[in-house]
Design a protein around this motif. Sequence first.
Motif, PDB file in Angstrom:
ATOM      1  N   GLY A   1      -6.807  -6.084  -1.099  1.00 14.50           N
ATOM      2  CA  GLY A   1      -5.930  -5.879  -0.062  1.00 14.50           C
ATOM      3  C   GLY A   1      -6.617  -4.871   1.095  1.00 14.50           C
ATOM      4  N   GLU A   2      -6.123  -4.983   2.226  1.00 12.36           N
ATOM      5  CA  GLU A   2      -6.649  -4.145   3.351  1.00 12.36           C
ATOM      6  C   GLU A   2      -6.822  -2.931   3.207  1.00 12.36           C
ATOM      7  OE1 GLU A   2      -4.415  -4.591   6.978  1.00 12.36           O
ATOM      8  OE2 GLU A   2      -2.354  -4.240   6.010  1.00 12.36           O
ATOM      9  N   ASN A   3      -6.365  -2.285   2.179  1.00  8.09           N
ATOM     10  CA  ASN A   3      -6.349  -0.622   2.067  1.00  8.09           C
ATOM     11  C   ASN A   3      -7.401  -0.399   0.928  1.00  8.09           C
ATOM     12  OD1 ASN A   3      -4.495   0.298   3.971  1.00  8.09           O
ATOM     13  ND2 ASN A   3      -2.948  -0.633   2.753  1.00  8.09           N
ATOM     14  N   VAL A   4      -8.036  -1.672   0.569  1.00  9.37           N
ATOM     15  CA  VAL A   4      -8.950  -0.990  -0.526  1.00  9.37           C
ATOM     16  C   VAL A   4     -10.622  -1.397   0.005  1.00  9.37           C
ATOM     17  CG1 VAL A   4     -10.049  -2.177  -2.930  1.00  9.37           C
ATOM     18  CG2 VAL A   4      -7.383  -2.129  -2.295  1.00  9.37           C
TER      19      VAL A   4
ATOM     20  N   GLY B   1      -9.990 -15.018 -16.206  1.00  7.47           N
ATOM     21  CA  GLY B   1      -9.979 -13.444 -16.209  1.00  7.47           C
ATOM     22  C   GLY B   1      -9.432 -13.052 -14.629  1.00  7.47           C
ATOM     23  N   ILE B   2      -8.085 -12.497 -14.989  1.00 10.61           N
ATOM     24  CA  ILE B   2      -7.358 -12.013 -13.679  1.00 10.61           C
ATOM     25  C   ILE B   2      -7.026 -10.637 -13.571  1.00 10.61           C
ATOM     26  CG2 ILE B   2      -5.256 -12.569 -12.453  1.00 10.61           C
ATOM     27  CD1 ILE B   2      -4.969 -15.021 -14.217  1.00 10.61           C
ATOM     28  N   PHE B   3      -7.737 -10.137 -12.598  1.00 11.60           N
ATOM     29  CA  PHE B   3      -7.774  -8.455 -12.583  1.00 11.60           C
ATOM     30  C   PHE B   3      -6.770  -8.055 -11.233  1.00 11.60           C
ATOM     31  CE2 PHE B   3     -11.456 -10.119 -14.873  1.00 11.60           C
ATOM     32  CZ  PHE B   3     -11.171  -9.435 -16.052  1.00 11.60           C
ATOM     33  N   TYR B   4      -5.792  -7.722 -11.367  1.00 12.62           N
ATOM     34  CA  TYR B   4      -5.036  -7.104 -10.295  1.00 12.62           C
ATOM     35  C   TYR B   4      -5.227  -5.635  -9.759  1.00 12.62           C
ATOM     36  CZ  TYR B   4      -2.253 -11.554 -10.846  1.00 12.62           C
ATOM     37  OH  TYR B   4      -1.959 -12.852 -10.729  1.00 12.62           O
ATOM     38  N   GLN B   5      -5.491  -5.520  -8.635  1.00 12.45           N
ATOM     39  CA  GLN B   5      -5.488  -4.123  -8.144  1.00 12.45           C
ATOM     40  C   GLN B   5      -3.955  -3.725  -7.705  1.00 12.45           C
ATOM     41  OE1 GLN B   5      -5.299  -3.144  -4.654  1.00 12.45           O
ATOM     42  NE2 GLN B   5      -5.155  -0.678  -5.348  1.00 12.45           N
ATOM     43  N   ASP B   6      -3.277  -2.811  -8.332  1.00 10.22           N
ATOM     44  CA  ASP B   6      -2.011  -2.394  -7.968  1.00 10.22           C
ATOM     45  C   ASP B   6      -1.826  -1.716  -6.348  1.00 10.22           C
ATOM     46  OD1 ASP B   6       0.535  -1.668  -7.465  1.00 10.22           O
ATOM     47  OD2 ASP B   6       0.661  -0.345  -9.613  1.00 10.22           O
ATOM     48  N   SER B   7      -1.349  -2.352  -5.523  1.00 10.75           N
ATOM     49  CA  SER B   7      -1.482  -1.793  -4.176  1.00 10.75           C
ATOM     50  C   SER B   7      -0.458  -0.618  -3.895  1.00 10.75           C
ATOM     51  CB  SER B   7      -0.757  -2.765  -3.261  1.00 10.75           C
ATOM     52  OG  SER B   7       0.319  -3.208  -3.594  1.00 10.75           O
ATOM     53  N   ASP B   8       0.171  -0.178  -4.990  1.00  9.03           N
ATOM     54  CA  ASP B   8       1.017   1.018  -4.998  1.00  9.03           C
ATOM     55  C   ASP B   8       0.104   2.203  -5.492  1.00  9.03           C
ATOM     56  OD1 ASP B   8       3.302  -0.036  -3.903  1.00  9.03           O
ATOM     57  OD2 ASP B   8       4.023  -1.018  -5.910  1.00  9.03           O
ATOM     58  N   SER B   9      -1.059   1.964  -5.961  1.00 10.96           N
ATOM     59  CA  SER B   9      -1.587   2.916  -6.747  1.00 10.96           C
ATOM     60  C   SER B   9      -3.221   3.396  -6.006  1.00 10.96           C
ATOM     61  CB  SER B   9      -1.921   2.419  -7.884  1.00 10.96           C
ATOM     62  OG  SER B   9      -3.094   3.261  -8.965  1.00 10.96           O
ATOM     63  N   ASP B  10      -3.327   4.635  -6.106  1.00  4.98           N
ATOM     64  CA  ASP B  10      -4.582   4.957  -5.447  1.00  4.98           C
ATOM     65  C   ASP B  10      -5.755   5.187  -6.444  1.00  4.98           C
ATOM     66  OD1 ASP B  10      -3.800   7.444  -6.543  1.00  4.98           O
ATOM     67  OD2 ASP B  10      -3.844   8.795  -4.629  1.00  4.98           O
ATOM     68  N   VAL B  11      -5.423   4.659  -7.820  1.00  2.00           N
ATOM     69  CA  VAL B  11      -6.477   5.082  -8.901  1.00  2.00           C
ATOM     70  C   VAL B  11      -7.590   4.150  -8.542  1.00  2.00           C
ATOM     71  CG1 VAL B  11      -6.968   4.621 -11.274  1.00  2.00           C
ATOM     72  CG2 VAL B  11      -4.654   5.362 -10.489  1.00  2.00           C
TER      73      VAL B  11
ATOM     74  N   ALA C   1       4.574  -1.764 -11.730  1.00  2.00           N
ATOM     75  CA  ALA C   1       5.997  -2.661 -11.530  1.00  2.00           C
ATOM     76  C   ALA C   1       5.595  -3.832 -10.919  1.00  2.00           C
ATOM     77  CB  ALA C   1       6.837  -2.148 -10.460  1.00  2.00           C
ATOM     78  N   ASN C   2       4.173  -4.082 -10.458  1.00  2.00           N
ATOM     79  CA  ASN C   2       3.589  -5.405  -9.819  1.00  2.00           C
ATOM     80  C   ASN C   2       2.984  -6.206 -10.990  1.00  2.00           C
ATOM     81  OD1 ASN C   2       4.477  -4.675  -7.306  1.00  2.00           O
ATOM     82  ND2 ASN C   2       2.685  -3.011  -7.283  1.00  2.00           N
ATOM     83  N   VAL C   3       3.681  -6.355 -11.994  1.00  4.25           N
ATOM     84  CA  VAL C   3       3.215  -7.509 -13.311  1.00  4.25           C
ATOM     85  C   VAL C   3       3.793  -8.750 -13.079  1.00  4.25           C
ATOM     86  CG1 VAL C   3       3.289  -7.732 -15.710  1.00  4.25           C
ATOM     87  CG2 VAL C   3       3.310  -5.226 -15.077  1.00  4.25           C
TER      88      VAL C   3
ATOM     89  N   GLY D   1       1.324  -6.591  -4.819  1.00  6.20           N
ATOM     90  CA  GLY D   1       2.448  -5.722  -4.492  1.00  6.20           C
ATOM     91  C   GLY D   1       2.313  -5.479  -2.902  1.00  6.20           C
ATOM     92  N   GLU D   2       3.367  -4.666  -2.390  1.00  8.84           N
ATOM     93  CA  GLU D   2       3.458  -4.648  -1.127  1.00  8.84           C
ATOM     94  C   GLU D   2       2.985  -2.908  -0.568  1.00  8.84           C
ATOM     95  OE1 GLU D   2       4.197  -7.035   0.850  1.00  8.84           O
ATOM     96  OE2 GLU D   2       4.518  -8.414  -0.791  1.00  8.84           O
ATOM     97  N   GLY D   3       2.455  -2.434  -1.433  1.00 15.17           N
ATOM     98  CA  GLY D   3       2.020  -0.994  -1.190  1.00 15.17           C
ATOM     99  C   GLY D   3       1.083  -0.800  -0.369  1.00 15.17           C
ATOM    100  N   SER D   4       0.890   0.515   0.195  1.00 17.69           N
ATOM    101  CA  SER D   4      -0.238   0.640   1.087  1.00 17.69           C
ATOM    102  C   SER D   4      -0.664   1.864   0.782  1.00 17.69           C
ATOM    103  CB  SER D   4       0.646   1.035   2.688  1.00 17.69           C
ATOM    104  OG  SER D   4       1.364   1.999   2.458  1.00 17.69           O
ATOM    105  N   ALA D   5      -0.999   2.147  -0.350  1.00 10.38           N
ATOM    106  CA  ALA D   5      -1.874   3.310  -1.004  1.00 10.38           C
ATOM    107  C   ALA D   5      -3.374   2.917  -0.806  1.00 10.38           C
ATOM    108  CB  ALA D   5      -1.725   3.385  -2.502  1.00 10.38           C
TER     109      ALA D   5
END
Length: 420
Positions: free
Chosen positions: A221-224, A154-164, A60-62, A190-194
Amino acid sequence: MTKENIKLFSEMHAEPSWLSDLRQKAFDKIESLELPVIERVKFHRWNLGDGTITESEPSANVPDFTALDNHLKLVQVGTQTVFEQTPVELAEQGVIFTDFHSALEEIPELIEEFFMSSVKYDDDKLAAYHTAYFNSGAVLYIPDNVEITEPIEGIFYQDSDSDVPFNKHILIIAGINSKISYLERLESRGEGSAKATANITVEVIARSGAQVKFAAIDRLGENVTAYISRRGKLGNDASIDWAIGVMNKGNVVADFDSDLIGNGSHADLKVVALSSGRQVQGIDTRVTNYGCNSIGNILQHGVILEKATLTFNGIGHIIKGAKGADAQQESRVLMLSDQARSDANPILLIDENDVTAGHAASIGQVDPEDMYYLMSRGLDKATAERLVVRGFLGSVIVEIPVKEVRDEMIATIEEKLSKR
């Protein structure tokens, strides 16, 4: 079962046998290899991979693409490619910028030749892990004698809602006498905390006479928890100008290397880093001179806030036979807290006599005279301090080729400073 999952992933993506076999060889090596050596950084207990290989679901974080220009561009969220744009005139010249598995179909011989050529799968545990478990990536191919004046993104987003796991391989092949300016962004969205791990390898192959300007801003992010490896391999008279902003929020170890294989090759590495909170960032920046009259320069500037830790290791290595080589480095760290921790370690390894080399390193606080001068001009202490920091980091910021990204980097610095 893990080894079988890697094999199934290869089969699902119709990977060629050479790549599938390489994944299996790498998997078999993981347990017997040591972690890479990042001097004075204790990361051996970090979780840098949980042994899974899978793809992320559509996110959803597109981002919104309505305001994008028409430059050569690729955008991925997690493992999914969500935007790919190649101007017609570049496609007609044979330029390719696409996801890794699509590129395997378009230029299979080139990928087999250059994939994991600047870093070997059995160099260390994290290189082997990456080779076995990378689950997405991109390939940028610039044919011989092609010059592209507009920045490539080249833009590479890590989805903060995903733990993949965010395990990407990015391969850039700059052909003979080609010329490009490439901008890369690694960013959590995104605003997730996975909680997630990242193992990212970027290879830049600059063939003879190629000129590559490589700019990057890293904002995971801080959770990565991440390992980021960027490697350059340069042919005769090739050059790579690196400008890298390390602005992550979580724990990161990074390895930025340039191998000056060709005679007359040239690499400039400019790195700025900002650490805050309780995060730990350890950065190895290395230039290895193999070619005669090759030149390698390292410039690293870092700022530390609160209880964070930042370590710079600058490594210049001149190999026997690299006559006329030059290796210079400078690492400087600005500490804005008494509780921060830092190291700036210059390392020179010289195996040849007919060379020049030098280094400088310093760790300190904001110069009281600079603060006095600015405050005497009517600025409050917080504003004066921010200006000093921006000036200190400015040597890399000015090298970013896209104004909007320069502004993003400045905004990131301002955001972290304003929370003090």
